[in-house]
Design an enzyme around this catalytic site. Structure first.
Site, mmCIF file in Angstrom:
data_model
loop_
_atom_site.group_PDB
_atom_site.id
_atom_site.type_symbol
_atom_site.label_atom_id
_atom_site.label_comp_id
_atom_site.label_asym_id
_atom_site.label_seq_id
_atom_site.Cartn_x
_atom_site.Cartn_y
_atom_site.Cartn_z
ATOM 1 N N GLY A 10 0.842 -1.204 0.000
ATOM 2 C CA GLY A 10 0.000 0.000 0.000
ATOM 3 C C GLY A 10 0.872 1.247 0.000
ATOM 4 O O GLY A 10 1.943 1.257 0.605
ATOM 5 N N GLY A 114 6.524 -2.604 3.081
ATOM 6 C CA GLY A 114 6.227 -3.099 4.422
ATOM 7 C C GLY A 114 6.646 -4.552 4.576
ATOM 8 O O GLY A 114 7.533 -5.036 3.863
ATOM 9 N N ILE A 138 1.798 3.141 6.756
ATOM 10 C CA ILE A 138 1.145 4.151 7.594
ATOM 11 C C ILE A 138 0.759 3.538 8.931
ATOM 12 O O ILE A 138 0.520 4.245 9.895
ATOM 13 C CB ILE A 138 -0.108 4.783 6.928
ATOM 14 C CG1 ILE A 138 -1.209 3.742 6.713
ATOM 15 C CG2 ILE A 138 0.245 5.484 5.647
ATOM 16 C CD1 ILE A 138 -2.576 4.373 6.495
ATOM 17 N N ASP A 139 0.683 2.194 8.988
ATOM 18 C CA ASP A 139 0.239 1.522 10.216
ATOM 19 C C ASP A 139 1.309 1.486 11.302
ATOM 20 O O ASP A 139 1.019 1.154 12.449
ATOM 21 C CB ASP A 139 -0.183 0.077 9.901
ATOM 22 C CG ASP A 139 -1.463 0.016 9.095
ATOM 23 O OD1 ASP A 139 -2.107 1.055 8.924
ATOM 24 O OD2 ASP A 139 -1.814 -1.085 8.637
ATOM 25 N N ARG A 174 -24.344 14.075 19.953
ATOM 26 C CA ARG A 174 -24.277 12.746 19.341
ATOM 27 C C ARG A 174 -23.029 11.970 19.755
ATOM 28 O O ARG A 174 -22.039 12.543 20.210
ATOM 29 C CB ARG A 174 -24.216 12.888 17.820
ATOM 30 C CG ARG A 174 -25.554 13.106 17.181
ATOM 31 C CD ARG A 174 -25.381 13.348 15.695
ATOM 32 N NE ARG A 174 -26.685 13.422 15.040
ATOM 33 C CZ ARG A 174 -26.869 13.946 13.841
ATOM 34 N NH1 ARG A 174 -25.847 14.441 13.160
ATOM 35 N NH2 ARG A 174 -28.068 13.971 13.308
ATOM 36 N N ARG A 183 -5.025 -2.734 10.372
ATOM 37 C CA ARG A 183 -5.562 -4.093 10.252
ATOM 38 C C ARG A 183 -5.167 -4.947 11.446
ATOM 39 O O ARG A 183 -5.978 -5.660 12.013
ATOM 40 C CB ARG A 183 -5.054 -4.716 8.953
ATOM 41 C CG ARG A 183 -5.667 -6.025 8.620
ATOM 42 C CD ARG A 183 -5.399 -6.429 7.193
ATOM 43 N NE ARG A 183 -4.087 -5.999 6.746
ATOM 44 C CZ ARG A 183 -3.795 -5.681 5.474
ATOM 45 N NH1 ARG A 183 -4.710 -5.749 4.563
ATOM 46 N NH2 ARG A 183 -2.580 -5.301 5.154
ATOM 47 N N ARG A 277 -23.624 8.279 14.923
ATOM 48 C CA ARG A 277 -23.267 8.258 13.503
ATOM 49 C C ARG A 277 -21.881 7.630 13.353
ATOM 50 O O ARG A 277 -21.035 7.786 14.237
ATOM 51 C CB ARG A 277 -23.213 9.677 12.920
ATOM 52 C CG ARG A 277 -24.539 10.378 12.903
ATOM 53 C CD ARG A 277 -25.436 9.841 11.781
ATOM 54 N NE ARG A 277 -26.659 10.623 11.660
ATOM 55 C CZ ARG A 277 -27.781 10.359 12.295
ATOM 56 N NH1 ARG A 277 -27.853 9.321 13.116
ATOM 57 N NH2 ARG A 277 -28.852 11.116 12.109
ATOM 58 N N HIS A 283 -9.042 5.473 2.907
ATOM 59 C CA HIS A 283 -7.800 5.789 2.187
ATOM 60 C C HIS A 283 -7.424 7.259 2.218
ATOM 61 O O HIS A 283 -6.349 7.622 1.733
ATOM 62 C CB HIS A 283 -7.896 5.264 0.754
ATOM 63 C CG HIS A 283 -7.952 3.766 0.717
ATOM 64 N ND1 HIS A 283 -9.106 3.075 0.976
ATOM 65 C CD2 HIS A 283 -6.986 2.843 0.516
ATOM 66 C CE1 HIS A 283 -8.866 1.774 0.910
ATOM 67 N NE2 HIS A 283 -7.582 1.607 0.638
HETATM 68 O O1 F6P Z 1 -1.198 -1.812 5.218
HETATM 69 C C1 F6P Z 1 -1.719 -0.578 5.485
HETATM 70 C C2 F6P Z 1 -3.181 -0.509 5.313
HETATM 71 O O2 F6P Z 1 -3.375 0.849 5.391
HETATM 72 C C3 F6P Z 1 -4.071 -1.263 6.309
HETATM 73 O O3 F6P Z 1 -4.287 -0.598 7.511
HETATM 74 C C4 F6P Z 1 -5.338 -1.432 5.516
HETATM 75 O O4 F6P Z 1 -6.116 -2.480 5.985
HETATM 76 C C5 F6P Z 1 -4.814 -1.701 4.175
HETATM 77 O O5 F6P Z 1 -3.625 -0.956 4.052
HETATM 78 C C6 F6P Z 1 -5.772 -1.391 3.073
HETATM 79 O O6 F6P Z 1 -5.116 -1.473 1.862
HETATM 80 P P1 F6P Z 1 -5.794 -1.603 0.443
HETATM 81 O O7 F6P Z 1 -7.172 -1.062 0.533
HETATM 82 O O8 F6P Z 1 -4.911 -0.798 -0.441
HETATM 83 O O9 F6P Z 1 -5.772 -3.035 0.116
#
Ligand code: F6P
Length: 359
Positions: A10, A114, A138-139, A174, A183, A277, A283
């Site tokens: 990603g 990564g 980014i994680d 709210r 993830r 809500r 993204h």
């Molecule tokens: O690996 C980073 C990440 O941002 C995760 O947190 C997320 O689940 C995933 O990428 C989503 O990636 P894509 O939608 O590009 O498959």
């Protein structure tokens, strides 16, 4: 010397700043630099390999994304190929990749990615390729490095979203449930939630109890705080439950998690009677211009990677171990898993300032 750069997995804000720094550092040494497009696809005839010059990278340090493009489904060791009947077959194309690299005169590859890219790098090494890795996500879940570029930008994006949700939530009394990326690791939710003064933060590392979450919201309500902000990492799950899976992954891709905010929001409203809500930031966290911190870290990583090539530190990953940049064996990085340390002072600070983790 002729080196090649590749970006895989990603995208993350700061990738272009790494490319820029690596190209300029290599050019200063008089080396040739090639860019392999879309992960390693450029070396498999599925995309191209381009020449990278000072001119190509001019002005890209402030841009999100990657000029080399990327993919999260193209491991050369299990390359997905669609069959005439629509089914998918994964084939090992690594020998083809190594041969094409050799034919192009590539002497070393700087692979920016990564965990997935680190695994590919480790496998390519066994085929004689000389590789230096630069961690990206980014994680913030790559082991061995205090942080990765892209993380700070993502945290700031999420924090700004929380700031905005506070004012609308307060106006309507709210509960707002914000789903952020993460993830397997909850760093974005934790850092953005603390910086943005959320009331509840839910991360994959701590299984939560819906009763505890609702209790916290009602405690707030009774204390006169009529609105609440819940930040939930996409990969978090209730005690005894499983992650919320959204849609189908394409062959070669990891599972797609998501949708937890909607489910949680529904349950909170049903149980507390408070209007709720949910919002998925998605993204938006991956896009945009990198923060100053990420541009600087990315530039340090890019320059350090070229230094590692010069010093022949094959099979290592550059990493930040504050205040220094260090080189770690890829195998060592892959042996560890980086997750939020529940004893870390950020977690403690969150608890001490009244934030609930739903546990
Ligand atoms: O690996 C980073 C990440 O941002 C995760 O947190 C997320 O689940 C995933 O990428 C989503 O990636 P894509 O939608 O590009 O498959």
């Amino acid at each position: 010397m002729r080196i090649a750069l590749s970006t895989g997995g990603g995208d993350a804000p700061g990738l272009n700043a790494v490319i820029r720094a690596a190209v300029l550092s290599a050019r200063t040494r008089g080396w040739d630099v090639l860019g392999i497009k879309r992960g390693f696809s450029g070396l498999l005839g599925e995309d191209e390999v381009i020449k990278l010059t000072a001119e190509t990278v001019k002005g890209i340090g402030s841009l999100g994304g990657t000029i080399l493009r990327t993919t999260n489904r193209g491991s050369p060791f299990a390359y997905p190929i669609q069959q005439p009947d629509g089914s998918w077959l994964e084939i090992d194309r690594s020998d083809e990749l190594v041969e094409n690299a050799r034919n192009l005169g590539i002497e070393a590859i700087i692979s920016i990615g990564g965990d997935g890219s680190l695994k590919i790098a480790s496998q390519l090494q066994t085929k004689g390729m000389r590789i230096i890795c630069v961690p990206k996500t980014i994680d913030n879940d790559v082991a061995g490095t205090v942080t990765t570029f892209g993380f700070d930008t993502a945290v700031n994006t999420a924090m700004e979203a929380i700031d905005k949700l506070h004012t609308t939530a307060e106006s309507h009394d709210r509960v707002m449930v914000l789903e952020v990326m993460g993830r397997d690791a909850g760093f974005i939710a934790l850092h953005a939630g603390v910086a943005g003064a959320a009331n509840v933060i839910l991360i994959p590392e701590i299984a939560w109890d819906i009763d505890v979450i609702c209790e916290k919201i009602m405690d707030n309500h009774e204390a006169g705080q009529l609105s609440s902000i819940v930040v939930v990492a996409e990969g978090s799950k209730p005690k005894g439950g499983t992650q919320s899976i959204i849609g189908e992954s394409l062959p070669g891709q990891e599972r797609r998690v998501g949708g937890i905010a909607e489910r949680l929001g529904y349950e909170i409203q049903r149980r507390t009677g408070k209007e709720t809500r949910s919002i998925v930031l998605g993204h938006l966290q991956r896009g945009g211009s990198p923060t100053g911190y990420d541009r600087l870290l990315a530039t340090r990583f890019g320059a350090a990677a070229v230094q590692a090539v010069a010093e022949k530190r094959w099979g290592t990953m550059v990493a930040l171990q504050s205040p220094n940049i260090v080189y770690l064996p890829i195998e060592e990085v892959l042996r560890e898993t980086k997750r939020v340390d529940l004893n870390h002072d950020v977690v403690q600070a969150a608890r001490m300032t009244g934030i609930s983790f739903g546990d």
